[in-house]
Enzyme design. Structure first.
Site, short mmCIF file in Angstrom:
data_model
loop_
_atom_site.label_atom_id
_atom_site.label_comp_id
_atom_site.label_asym_id
_atom_site.label_seq_id
_atom_site.Cartn_x
_atom_site.Cartn_y
_atom_site.Cartn_z
N ASP A 33 -2.14 -9.21 3.70
CA ASP A 33 -2.35 -9.42 2.27
C ASP A 33 -2.40 -8.12 1.50
O ASP A 33 -2.45 -8.12 0.27
CB ASP A 33 -3.64 -10.20 2.03
N HIS A 34 -2.44 -7.02 2.17
CA HIS A 34 -2.63 -5.71 1.52
C HIS A 34 -1.53 -4.77 1.99
O HIS A 34 -1.75 -3.97 2.88
CB HIS A 34 -4.00 -5.16 1.89
N PHE A 35 -0.44 -4.78 1.53
CA PHE A 35 0.22 -5.55 0.49
C PHE A 35 1.39 -6.30 1.11
O PHE A 35 2.02 -5.77 2.00
CB PHE A 35 0.74 -4.61 -0.60
N VAL A 40 -0.54 -1.92 4.23
CA VAL A 40 -1.27 -0.65 4.14
C VAL A 40 -2.73 -0.91 4.47
O VAL A 40 -3.31 -1.89 3.98
CB VAL A 40 -1.16 -0.05 2.72
#
Length: 157
Positions: A33-35, A40
């Site tokens: 989810d990041h990203f 990352v």
């Protein structure tokens, strides 16, 4: 919190310096989810790995007599994103150790490249001051969890 953001210690000099490793893997849920499309490791988790390395160094210097809490991060600088496949090496140097707490200077490297650097201040609290309910033993987090990483690498002697 029972999440470990370090995988093992590779060096440990009591009261002075510690080095730990964090292997960043796409198997870690937060990276999806990041990203999306460009995974990352969040800087907050890098700081947490730095704090766990420095906090264990400080706690061990007092024979884990106190509960060690991250009090503040007066300095943090990120130099580049950390991606899956990177191996972070955290190096914590104990710059101040007192009965009421301490401070560490910590860097994070991927191979020879500086990824992040921080100063981290810790506070020592009694279980009562920390709001730990009676009968709950928080020492097991260090003794069984993170300090177990020391034993695995035979660096605890």
């Amino acid at each position: 919190m029972r999440w470990f953001w370090i995988d093992k210690f590779i060096e440990f000099e009591s009261g002075k310096q510690a080095k730990s490793v964090k292997n960043v893997s796409l198997a870690e849920e937060h990276l999806h989810d990041h990203f999306p499309g460009f995974p990352v490791m969040p800087c907050s988790l890098i700081i947490e790995g730095m704090a766990q390395t420095g906090g264990i160094l400080l706690g061990e210097s007092h024979k884990f007599k106190y509960l060690v809490f991250l009090a503040k991060v007066p300095k943090f600088k990120s130099h580049r994103p950390v991606r899956p496949g990177d191996q972070l090496i955290y190096t914590a140097t104990l710059t101040d150790a007192r009965d009421e707490g301490g401070m560490t200077s910590v860097t994070a490297h991927c191979q020879e490249e500086l990824v992040a650097e921080a100063e981290i201040v810790f506070a020592h609290l009694s279980p009562e001051d920390a709001g730990v309910p009676g009968g709950v033993d928080q020492k097991n987090v260090v003794e069984i969890g993170l300090a177990g990483l020391l034993a695995e690498t035979n660096l605890s002697d």
